[in-house]
Enzyme design. Structure first.
Site, PDB file in Angstrom:
ATOM      1  N   HIS A 157      15.514 -11.515 -21.443  1.00 10.71           N
ATOM      2  CA  HIS A 157      14.295 -11.490 -20.235  1.00 10.71           C
ATOM      3  C   HIS A 157      12.907 -11.740 -20.615  1.00 10.71           C
ATOM      4  O   HIS A 157      11.967 -11.263 -20.026  1.00 10.71           O
ATOM      5  CB  HIS A 157      14.361  -9.978 -19.640  1.00 10.71           C
ATOM      6  CG  HIS A 157      15.815  -9.281 -19.216  1.00 10.71           C
ATOM      7  ND1 HIS A 157      16.221  -9.466 -18.045  1.00 10.71           N
ATOM      8  CD2 HIS A 157      16.611  -8.790 -20.126  1.00 10.71           C
ATOM      9  CE1 HIS A 157      17.681  -9.121 -18.202  1.00 10.71           C
ATOM     10  NE2 HIS A 157      17.635  -8.396 -19.338  1.00 10.71           N
ATOM     11  N   SER A 278      -7.206 -32.560 -24.401  1.00 12.71           N
ATOM     12  CA  SER A 278      -8.005 -32.903 -23.045  1.00 12.71           C
ATOM     13  C   SER A 278      -9.008 -33.665 -23.075  1.00 12.71           C
ATOM     14  O   SER A 278      -9.638 -33.844 -23.999  1.00 12.71           O
ATOM     15  CB  SER A 278      -8.317 -31.375 -22.732  1.00 12.71           C
ATOM     16  OG  SER A 278      -9.340 -31.499 -21.693  1.00 12.71           O
ATOM     17  N   LYS A 284      -8.634 -28.326 -27.025  1.00 13.70           N
ATOM     18  CA  LYS A 284      -7.122 -28.293 -26.651  1.00 13.70           C
ATOM     19  C   LYS A 284      -6.336 -28.894 -27.357  1.00 13.70           C
ATOM     20  O   LYS A 284      -6.569 -29.973 -28.041  1.00 13.70           O
ATOM     21  CB  LYS A 284      -7.172 -28.961 -25.098  1.00 13.70           C
ATOM     22  CG  LYS A 284      -7.666 -28.079 -23.976  1.00 13.70           C
ATOM     23  CD  LYS A 284      -6.598 -26.741 -23.915  1.00 13.70           C
ATOM     24  CE  LYS A 284      -5.847 -27.121 -22.477  1.00 13.70           C
ATOM     25  NZ  LYS A 284      -4.710 -26.451 -22.351  1.00 13.70           N
ATOM     26  N   GLU A 291       6.713 -30.646 -23.074  1.00 10.22           N
ATOM     27  CA  GLU A 291       6.460 -30.370 -21.639  1.00 10.22           C
ATOM     28  C   GLU A 291       7.167 -31.533 -21.039  1.00 10.22           C
ATOM     29  O   GLU A 291       8.043 -31.329 -20.095  1.00 10.22           O
ATOM     30  CB  GLU A 291       5.125 -30.234 -20.974  1.00 10.22           C
ATOM     31  CG  GLU A 291       4.253 -29.304 -21.749  1.00 10.22           C
ATOM     32  CD  GLU A 291       2.624 -29.617 -21.626  1.00 10.22           C
ATOM     33  OE1 GLU A 291       1.877 -29.700 -22.383  1.00 10.22           O
ATOM     34  OE2 GLU A 291       2.169 -29.518 -20.342  1.00 10.22           O
TER      35      GLU A 291
END
Ligand code: ARG
Length: 500
Positions: A157, A278, A284, A291
């Site tokens: 979980h 970024s 970043k 992804e």
């Protein structure tokens, strides 16, 4: 050559460009260009061997096919064609004249031809893909070996559950990829069957030899029934399913690497080469490759869903709908192969922050099960009772802001008297030891468990397994080299006949 070789009889006129583009498969056919040349040659060799076309014509065709191969897909498809089969036959007739070049398509149809080409090309793609999958398995294996003692929280979980090791975690992924490997090998067996000779749907009256073309092309057998042979695409569905499952596994690792790269987890840092930044936020470092791996899995599912929908309720035999199925296959093959390479590359050099894992695992009471087990062992309690006492203990510790290492025998007794009516009378060291993550891992020596020695043994088995799979893959690769050789030998034999 003037005009379309197919549109001179029953129908006339050129298709308007829009219709032409709509009906052509030429773009996706780049995937079967080489395969089609092989299939053409094997077919022609067989036609000559069976005395169906003259020896000289057959050899002239084969020579031209080699030249067309050297021209390459781009050059061959420079003008507009309905598909690669028409393009190659057109080039052939341009070069040899219709009386010779026009004999190649004797006793076959594009229907059996295209099915054969797809299976032939797919087989080679699967072999390449298995090589990349094996590489990923090796990376996971070696990264596991590095981290046998790296204790980390295991999650259920997405909550701390019980301590494991990084090696055990990575090995879990490795095992899912091993099943993917076996699944694809199994699909390969049904991919590698020859539909050639099925003709349009009902074979041919010419005395062809289907076994000979199958042998020349390295197929393991026939798709026997001619109607099945031209209309079956379940080998594509099966491959797409295998790829969808494999993509799922890749997306799960990718997702973990995304999570682990966050400040909140801080378990991993991807190599810069596999990260992006970024355009506005200078600090970043984004795990874009992972992804995209998550998202590309969806694309692979889409291809499976599309192919299933196109094949559902399609009447026998060949329908042009089938042309729309094939690009879904190539897209999944290409996508999953790139996913494999990217995930392997990222995993090879990802930095695992084992110190952060060690700190986290000491904070989450993920050792509570072990303390309950201790109460069972030392005080003979039913596990359910021990579970209740320790649950209350954790709740108490949390409300007092205590960490696991601050829990002692005294606190345990306080809680157990309250909820159970009796103290446990355990020494502080015993309680502490049970709550120590490394101890919890150490005692989990059951086969398949996380203890370092158990995982070391498991990894030794995996090493041998990987070796076996590698051998299997080698033998498939060698079988492919043999195909070109066998075909060349068959052609050479015909050349000798001509000279004699
Ligand atoms: N381009 C076609 C395909 O991919 C080849 C077969 C064409 N057959 C036909 N009867 N039009 O399916």
């Amino acid at each position: 050559m003037e005009g379309d070789i197919l549109r001179r009889g029953r129908i006339r006129g050129v298709k308007p460009p829009e219709v032409d583009r709509y009906t052509s498969s030429i773009e996706a056919d780049k995937w079967i260009f080489e395969a089609d040349l092989m299939v053409d040659k094997a077919h022609v060799v067989m036609l000559v061997e069976q005395g169906i076309i003259p020896l000289e014509d057959g050899l002239a065709i084969i020579e031209k096919l080699d030249e067309i191969g050297r021209m390459g897909y781009e050059e061959v498809t420079r003008s507009s064609f309905e598909d690669i089969h028409v393009a190659i036959e057109t080039r052939l007739i341009e070069a040899l004249g219709e009386d010779v070049g026009g004999r190649m398509h004797t006793a076959r149809s594009r229907n059996d031809e295209v099915a054969t080409c797809i299976r032939f090309a797919l087989r080679r793609q699967l072999i390449g893909l298995l090589g990349e999958l094996l590489e990923l398995m090796k990376v996971l294996h070696s990264r596991s070996l590095e981290h046998l003692d790296a204790i980390m929280p295991g999650y259920t979980h997405t909550q701390h559950a019980q301590p494991v090791t990084l090696a055990h975690h990575l090995n879990a992924h490795l095992d899912s990829f091993e099943r993917d490997f076996e699944r694809i090998l199994d699909a390969y067996r049904r991919v590698n069957l020859s539909p050639l000779g099925a003709g349009a749907l009902a074979t041919t009256g010419f005395p062809i030899n289907r076994f000979r073309t199958a042998e020349l092309l390295g197929f393991d057998g026939l798709v026997e029934n001619s109607m099945d042979a031209v209309s079956a695409r379940d080998f594509i569905l099966e491959t797409l399913s295998c790829l969808a499952i494999l993509a799922t596994h890749l997306s799960r690792i990718a997702e973990e690497l995304v999570l682990w790269s966050s400040l909140e987890f801080g378990y991993a840092e991807l190599p810069d080469e596999y990260s992006s930044t970024s355009s506005i936020m200078p600090q970043k470092k984004n795990p874009d490759t992972m992804e995209l791996t998550r998202a590309k899995a969806c694309r692979v599912y889409g291809n499976l869903a599309a192919a299933l929908s196109m094949l559902k309720a399609l009447p026998l035999t060949y329908n042009r709908d089938l042309q729309e199925v094939t690009p879904r296959l190539w897209d999944s093959v290409e996508t999953v192969r790139s996913m494999l390479r990217i995930v392997s590359g990222a995993l090879k050099n990802v930095e695992f922050k084992t110190e952060a894992m060690r700190i986290r695992v000491s904070e989450g009471f993920s050792t509570a099960t072990e303390l309950a087990d201790l109460l069972v062992r030392r005080r003979g309690l039913a596990f359910r009772t021990a579970h209740m006492i320790v649950g209350a203990l954790v709740s108490e510790a949390l409300s007092r802001g205590l960490k696991p290492e601050q829990v002692d025998g005294k606190l345990l007794d306080e809680v157990s008297v309250r909820v159970y009516g009796k103290p446990m009378n355990l020494a502080d060291e015993e309680v502490r030891e049970a709550l120590t993550p490394s101890k919890c891992v150490e005692v989990r020596k059951v086969v398949g468990g996380p203890s370092p020695e158990t995982v070391r043994e498991a990894l030794e088995h995996r090493r041998k397994l990987i070796e076996r799979l590698e051998k299997k893959l080698k033998s498939l690769e060698e079988k492919e080299y043999a195909v070109e050789r066998r075909l060349a030998e068959a052609v050479e034999k015909l050349r000798k006949q001509l000279r004699a």
